[in-house]
Design a protein around this motif. Structure first.
Motif, PDB file in Angstrom:
ATOM      1  N   ALA A  13      32.007  34.886  41.273  1.00  0.00           N
ATOM      2  CA  ALA A  13      32.320  35.038  42.690  1.00  0.00           C
ATOM      3  C   ALA A  13      31.409  34.150  43.524  1.00  0.00           C
ATOM      4  N   SER A  14      32.029  33.415  44.451  1.00  0.00           N
ATOM      5  CA  SER A  14      31.235  32.536  45.293  1.00  0.00           C
ATOM      6  C   SER A  14      32.036  32.088  46.493  1.00  0.00           C
ATOM      7  N   ASN A  15      31.385  32.100  47.655  1.00  0.00           N
ATOM      8  CA  ASN A  15      31.979  31.535  48.866  1.00  0.00           C
ATOM      9  C   ASN A  15      33.319  32.173  49.203  1.00  0.00           C
ATOM     10  N   GLY A  16      33.467  33.463  48.912  1.00  0.00           N
ATOM     11  CA  GLY A  16      34.694  34.173  49.210  1.00  0.00           C
ATOM     12  C   GLY A  16      35.810  33.968  48.209  1.00  0.00           C
ATOM     13  N   GLY A  17      35.504  33.283  47.108  1.00  0.00           N
ATOM     14  CA  GLY A  17      36.525  33.033  46.086  1.00  0.00           C
ATOM     15  C   GLY A  17      35.907  33.004  44.709  1.00  0.00           C
ATOM     16  N   GLN A  18      36.495  32.173  43.830  1.00  0.00           N
ATOM     17  CA  GLN A  18      36.002  32.042  42.465  1.00  0.00           C
ATOM     18  C   GLN A  18      35.534  30.607  42.222  1.00  0.00           C
ATOM     19  N   ALA A  19      34.353  30.474  41.656  1.00  0.00           N
ATOM     20  CA  ALA A  19      33.834  29.178  41.242  1.00  0.00           C
ATOM     21  C   ALA A  19      33.821  29.129  39.713  1.00  0.00           C
ATOM     22  N   TYR A  20      33.716  27.923  39.196  1.00  0.00           N
ATOM     23  CA  TYR A  20      33.793  27.735  37.756  1.00  0.00           C
ATOM     24  C   TYR A  20      32.507  27.105  37.238  1.00  0.00           C
ATOM     25  N   LEU A  62      23.518  28.215  33.033  1.00  0.00           N
ATOM     26  CA  LEU A  62      24.820  28.101  33.687  1.00  0.00           C
ATOM     27  C   LEU A  62      24.891  26.788  34.453  1.00  0.00           C
ATOM     28  N   ALA A  63      25.914  25.982  34.148  1.00  0.00           N
ATOM     29  CA  ALA A  63      26.160  24.735  34.873  1.00  0.00           C
ATOM     30  C   ALA A  63      27.400  24.918  35.741  1.00  0.00           C
ATOM     31  N   PRO A  64      27.252  25.132  37.056  1.00  0.00           N
ATOM     32  CA  PRO A  64      28.414  25.252  37.934  1.00  0.00           C
ATOM     33  C   PRO A  64      29.174  23.924  38.006  1.00  0.00           C
ATOM     34  N   ASP A  65      30.482  24.011  38.129  1.00  0.00           N
ATOM     35  CA  ASP A  65      31.328  22.828  38.219  1.00  0.00           C
ATOM     36  C   ASP A  65      31.616  22.556  39.694  1.00  0.00           C
ATOM     37  N   LEU A  66      30.869  21.669  40.303  1.00  0.00           N
ATOM     38  CA  LEU A  66      30.992  21.421  41.735  1.00  0.00           C
ATOM     39  C   LEU A  66      32.198  20.564  42.100  1.00  0.00           C
ATOM     40  N   TYR A  67      32.770  19.867  41.113  1.00  0.00           N
ATOM     41  CA  TYR A  67      33.917  18.998  41.379  1.00  0.00           C
ATOM     42  C   TYR A  67      35.251  19.610  40.959  1.00  0.00           C
ATOM     43  N   ALA A  90      29.207  23.432  48.550  1.00  0.00           N
ATOM     44  CA  ALA A  90      28.558  23.356  47.243  1.00  0.00           C
ATOM     45  C   ALA A  90      27.333  24.260  47.192  1.00  0.00           C
ATOM     46  N   ALA A  91      26.598  24.317  48.304  1.00  0.00           N
ATOM     47  CA  ALA A  91      25.424  25.186  48.360  1.00  0.00           C
ATOM     48  C   ALA A  91      25.831  26.643  48.202  1.00  0.00           C
ATOM     49  N   GLN A  92      26.969  27.024  48.784  1.00  0.00           N
ATOM     50  CA  GLN A  92      27.463  28.392  48.639  1.00  0.00           C
ATOM     51  C   GLN A  92      27.872  28.677  47.200  1.00  0.00           C
ATOM     52  N   ASP A  93      28.511  27.692  46.552  1.00  0.00           N
ATOM     53  CA  ASP A  93      28.860  27.867  45.142  1.00  0.00           C
ATOM     54  C   ASP A  93      27.608  28.085  44.301  1.00  0.00           C
ATOM     55  N   LEU A  94      26.579  27.321  44.575  1.00  0.00           N
ATOM     56  CA  LEU A  94      25.332  27.445  43.819  1.00  0.00           C
ATOM     57  C   LEU A  94      24.643  28.772  44.107  1.00  0.00           C
ATOM     58  N   PHE A 100      25.186  35.461  40.285  1.00  0.00           N
ATOM     59  CA  PHE A 100      25.872  35.745  39.025  1.00  0.00           C
ATOM     60  C   PHE A 100      24.863  35.895  37.886  1.00  0.00           C
ATOM     61  N   LEU A 101      23.931  34.980  37.809  1.00  0.00           N
ATOM     62  CA  LEU A 101      22.927  35.066  36.740  1.00  0.00           C
ATOM     63  C   LEU A 101      22.015  36.266  36.925  1.00  0.00           C
ATOM     64  N   LEU A 102      21.571  36.513  38.155  1.00  0.00           N
ATOM     65  CA  LEU A 102      20.672  37.643  38.382  1.00  0.00           C
ATOM     66  C   LEU A 102      21.336  38.977  38.054  1.00  0.00           C
ATOM     67  N   GLY A 103      22.662  39.019  38.139  1.00  0.00           N
ATOM     68  CA  GLY A 103      23.375  40.242  37.807  1.00  0.00           C
ATOM     69  C   GLY A 103      23.925  40.283  36.403  1.00  0.00           C
TER      70      GLY A 103
END
Length: 232
Positions: A13-20, A62-67, A90-94, A100-103
Protein backbone atom coordinates in the motif's frame (compact mmCIF):
# COMPACT_ATOMS: atom_id res chain seq x y z
CA UNK A 1 21.87 -15.03 -3.06
CA UNK A 2 21.96 -18.12 -0.87
CA UNK A 3 20.01 -21.12 -2.09
CA UNK A 4 17.99 -20.92 1.11
CA UNK A 5 16.95 -17.30 0.51
CA UNK A 6 13.56 -16.58 -1.02
CA UNK A 7 12.49 -13.75 -3.30
CA UNK A 8 9.30 -12.64 -4.97
CA UNK A 9 7.58 -9.75 -6.65
CA UNK A 10 5.29 -8.03 -4.19
CA UNK A 11 2.81 -5.19 -3.80
CA UNK A 12 2.38 -2.79 -0.90
CA UNK A 13 0.00 0.00 0.00
CA UNK A 14 1.31 3.40 -0.97
CA UNK A 15 0.06 6.83 -1.97
CA UNK A 16 -3.57 5.74 -1.79
CA UNK A 17 -3.03 2.75 -4.06
CA UNK A 18 -0.73 -0.20 -4.69
CA UNK A 19 2.98 0.02 -5.46
CA UNK A 20 5.16 -2.78 -6.74
CA UNK A 21 8.56 -4.08 -5.80
CA UNK A 22 10.95 -6.99 -5.49
CA UNK A 23 11.27 -8.54 -2.02
CA UNK A 24 14.10 -10.86 -0.96
CA UNK A 25 14.20 -12.67 2.39
CA UNK A 26 17.36 -13.94 4.10
CA UNK A 27 18.14 -17.63 4.65
CA UNK A 28 17.05 -17.32 8.30
CA UNK A 29 13.66 -15.98 7.23
CA UNK A 30 13.97 -12.84 9.37
CA UNK A 31 16.28 -9.87 9.64
CA UNK A 32 16.57 -6.08 9.59
CA UNK A 33 14.71 -4.29 6.81
CA UNK A 34 16.46 -2.44 3.98
CA UNK A 35 15.01 -0.45 1.05
CA UNK A 36 17.01 -0.64 -2.21
CA UNK A 37 16.39 2.28 -4.58
CA UNK A 38 17.02 1.93 -8.29
CA UNK A 39 19.22 3.89 -10.67
CA UNK A 40 17.70 5.82 -13.57
CA UNK A 41 17.70 2.61 -15.62
CA UNK A 42 14.79 1.19 -13.58
CA UNK A 43 14.48 -1.97 -11.52
CA UNK A 44 17.07 -3.81 -13.60
CA UNK A 45 18.79 -7.15 -13.09
CA UNK A 46 21.60 -5.28 -11.34
CA UNK A 47 19.24 -3.84 -8.71
CA UNK A 48 17.64 -7.25 -8.26
CA UNK A 49 21.11 -8.71 -7.76
CA UNK A 50 21.96 -6.05 -5.15
CA UNK A 51 18.70 -6.84 -3.35
CA UNK A 52 19.51 -10.55 -3.40
CA UNK A 53 23.00 -9.90 -2.07
CA UNK A 54 21.59 -7.97 0.87
CA UNK A 55 19.23 -10.84 1.60
CA UNK A 56 22.21 -13.16 1.53
CA UNK A 57 23.81 -10.94 4.19
CA UNK A 58 20.81 -11.39 6.48
CA UNK A 59 18.53 -8.48 5.54
CA UNK A 60 14.91 -8.38 4.44
CA UNK A 61 15.45 -6.31 1.29
CA UNK A 62 12.81 -4.56 -0.78
CA UNK A 63 13.44 -2.79 -4.10
CA UNK A 64 10.40 -0.63 -5.01
CA UNK A 65 9.68 -0.34 -8.73
CA UNK A 66 9.47 3.41 -9.32
CA UNK A 67 8.98 3.10 -13.09
CA UNK A 68 6.07 0.66 -13.03
CA UNK A 69 7.92 -2.17 -14.75
CA UNK A 70 9.83 -0.10 -17.29
CA UNK A 71 13.59 -0.53 -17.65
CA UNK A 72 16.10 0.63 -20.23
CA UNK A 73 19.76 0.39 -21.15
CA UNK A 74 19.66 3.55 -23.27
CA UNK A 75 20.97 6.63 -21.48
CA UNK A 76 18.71 9.04 -23.37
CA UNK A 77 15.64 6.98 -22.51
CA UNK A 78 16.81 6.64 -18.91
CA UNK A 79 17.14 10.39 -18.65
CA UNK A 80 13.64 10.78 -20.05
CA UNK A 81 12.19 8.26 -17.58
CA UNK A 82 13.89 10.01 -14.69
CA UNK A 83 12.67 13.44 -15.82
CA UNK A 84 9.10 12.12 -16.12
CA UNK A 85 9.12 10.61 -12.62
CA UNK A 86 7.14 12.85 -10.23
CA UNK A 87 9.50 13.24 -7.27
CA UNK A 88 6.72 13.73 -4.72
CA UNK A 89 4.85 10.64 -5.97
CA UNK A 90 8.00 8.52 -5.89
CA UNK A 91 8.71 9.76 -2.38
CA UNK A 92 5.24 8.60 -1.32
CA UNK A 93 5.85 5.18 -2.88
CA UNK A 94 9.10 4.91 -0.94
CA UNK A 95 7.38 5.99 2.28
CA UNK A 96 4.89 3.17 1.70
CA UNK A 97 7.80 0.76 1.27
CA UNK A 98 9.20 1.85 4.64
CA UNK A 99 5.87 1.23 6.38
CA UNK A 100 5.50 -2.09 4.57
CA UNK A 101 8.84 -3.32 5.86
CA UNK A 102 8.29 -2.02 9.39
CA UNK A 103 5.03 -3.95 9.49
CA UNK A 104 6.38 -7.11 7.87
CA UNK A 105 6.52 -10.21 10.05
CA UNK A 106 10.02 -11.05 8.81
CA UNK A 107 11.54 -7.69 9.78
CA UNK A 108 13.22 -7.63 13.18
CA UNK A 109 14.46 -4.03 13.24
CA UNK A 110 12.54 -1.05 14.61
CA UNK A 111 14.05 1.12 11.87
CA UNK A 112 14.93 0.36 8.27
CA UNK A 113 17.96 1.10 6.18
CA UNK A 114 18.00 2.60 2.70
CA UNK A 115 20.58 2.04 -0.03
CA UNK A 116 20.36 3.75 -3.41
CA UNK A 117 22.41 4.34 -6.52
CA UNK A 118 22.63 7.39 -8.81
CA UNK A 119 19.02 8.67 -8.93
CA UNK A 120 18.28 6.26 -6.09
CA UNK A 121 21.05 7.78 -4.00
CA UNK A 122 19.23 11.09 -4.17
CA UNK A 123 16.01 9.40 -3.10
CA UNK A 124 17.82 7.73 -0.17
CA UNK A 125 18.66 11.15 1.20
CA UNK A 126 15.14 12.44 0.55
CA UNK A 127 13.61 9.42 2.26
CA UNK A 128 15.85 9.84 5.29
CA UNK A 129 15.09 13.56 5.51
CA UNK A 130 11.33 12.96 5.25
CA UNK A 131 10.94 9.83 7.37
CA UNK A 132 13.01 10.87 10.38
CA UNK A 133 13.29 8.18 13.05
CA UNK A 134 11.91 5.45 10.77
CA UNK A 135 15.26 5.35 8.92
CA UNK A 136 18.23 4.08 10.90
CA UNK A 137 20.87 4.01 8.16
CA UNK A 138 21.07 5.82 4.82
CA UNK A 139 23.60 4.83 2.16
CA UNK A 140 23.70 6.97 -0.99
CA UNK A 141 25.97 5.81 -3.79
CA UNK A 142 26.83 8.87 -5.93
CA UNK A 143 23.34 10.31 -5.47
CA UNK A 144 22.16 12.73 -8.16
CA UNK A 145 18.94 14.20 -9.50
CA UNK A 146 16.08 16.36 -8.35
CA UNK A 147 15.40 14.13 -5.33
CA UNK A 148 18.58 15.31 -3.58
CA UNK A 149 17.18 17.52 -0.77
CA UNK A 150 18.10 21.14 -0.26
CA UNK A 151 17.96 20.83 3.53
CA UNK A 152 18.36 18.04 6.09
CA UNK A 153 16.93 19.23 9.39
CA UNK A 154 14.51 16.27 9.51
CA UNK A 155 17.18 13.61 8.94
CA UNK A 156 17.89 11.35 11.92
CA UNK A 157 19.64 8.39 10.28
CA UNK A 158 23.35 7.75 10.26
CA UNK A 159 24.62 8.38 6.73
CA UNK A 160 27.40 6.63 4.85
CA UNK A 161 28.05 7.96 1.35
CA UNK A 162 30.09 6.49 -1.52
CA UNK A 163 31.34 8.84 -4.24
CA UNK A 164 33.89 8.77 -7.06
CA UNK A 165 36.77 11.21 -7.24
CA UNK A 166 36.41 11.24 -11.05
CA UNK A 167 32.61 11.43 -11.14
CA UNK A 168 31.61 13.63 -14.10
CA UNK A 169 27.93 13.74 -13.05
CA UNK A 170 28.42 14.72 -9.40
CA UNK A 171 31.81 16.12 -8.53
CA UNK A 172 33.77 15.12 -5.46
CA UNK A 173 33.86 18.74 -4.30
CA UNK A 174 30.06 18.91 -4.48
CA UNK A 175 29.81 15.66 -2.53
CA UNK A 176 32.14 16.97 0.16
CA UNK A 177 30.03 20.09 0.54
CA UNK A 178 26.94 17.89 0.79
CA UNK A 179 28.55 15.79 3.51
CA UNK A 180 29.23 18.91 5.57
CA UNK A 181 25.73 20.28 4.98
CA UNK A 182 24.06 17.07 6.17
CA UNK A 183 26.26 16.95 9.25
CA UNK A 184 25.59 20.58 10.19
CA UNK A 185 21.85 20.59 9.53
CA UNK A 186 20.92 17.19 10.95
CA UNK A 187 23.47 16.58 13.70
CA UNK A 188 23.56 12.96 12.53
CA UNK A 189 26.62 10.75 12.13
CA UNK A 190 27.79 11.31 8.56
CA UNK A 191 30.76 9.82 6.73
CA UNK A 192 31.40 9.96 2.99
CA UNK A 193 34.00 7.73 1.34
CA UNK A 194 35.70 8.70 -1.90
CA UNK A 195 37.10 6.28 -4.45
CA UNK A 196 39.50 6.55 -7.40
CA UNK A 197 36.63 5.98 -9.80
CA UNK A 198 33.93 7.64 -11.87
CA UNK A 199 30.15 7.68 -11.68
CA UNK A 200 28.27 4.38 -11.20
CA UNK A 201 31.47 2.55 -10.26
CA UNK A 202 29.49 -0.08 -8.34
CA UNK A 203 27.35 -1.18 -11.29
CA UNK A 204 28.72 -4.20 -13.16
CA UNK A 205 26.32 -3.42 -16.02
CA UNK A 206 27.70 0.13 -16.18
CA UNK A 207 27.28 1.49 -19.70
CA UNK A 208 29.49 4.47 -18.96
CA UNK A 209 32.59 2.30 -18.80
CA UNK A 210 33.38 3.45 -15.26
CA UNK A 211 32.74 0.25 -13.31
CA UNK A 212 35.58 -0.22 -10.84
CA UNK A 213 35.63 -3.71 -9.26
CA UNK A 214 38.03 -2.82 -6.45
CA UNK A 215 36.14 0.31 -5.43
CA UNK A 216 32.84 -1.54 -5.74
CA UNK A 217 34.04 -4.35 -3.51
CA UNK A 218 35.31 -2.00 -0.80
CA UNK A 219 32.17 0.17 -0.90
CA UNK A 220 29.99 -2.93 -0.60
CA UNK A 221 31.93 -4.28 2.37
CA UNK A 222 31.61 -0.93 4.12
CA UNK A 223 27.90 -0.75 3.32
CA UNK A 224 27.08 -4.18 4.70
CA UNK A 225 29.09 -3.59 7.87
CA UNK A 226 27.42 -0.19 8.37
CA UNK A 227 23.90 -1.58 7.92
CA UNK A 228 24.55 -4.39 10.35
CA UNK A 229 25.96 -2.02 12.96
CA UNK A 230 23.15 0.51 12.65
CA UNK A 231 20.16 -1.82 12.29
CA UNK A 232 21.03 -4.62 14.72
Amino acid sequence: MSEDSTAQNTTFASNGGQAYGYLALPPSGTGPGVIVIQEWWGLTDHIVEVTDRLAGEGFVALAPDLYGGRTTHDSDEAGELMSQLPVAEAAQDLAGAVDFLLGHEAVTSSKVGAVGFCMGGGFVLMLAAQQGDKIGAAVPFYGVGSAVPTQYSGLRAAVQGHYGEQDQMYSASTARALEQQIREESGADVEFFFYPAGHAFHNEENLLGTHDPDSARLAWERTVRFLKERLS
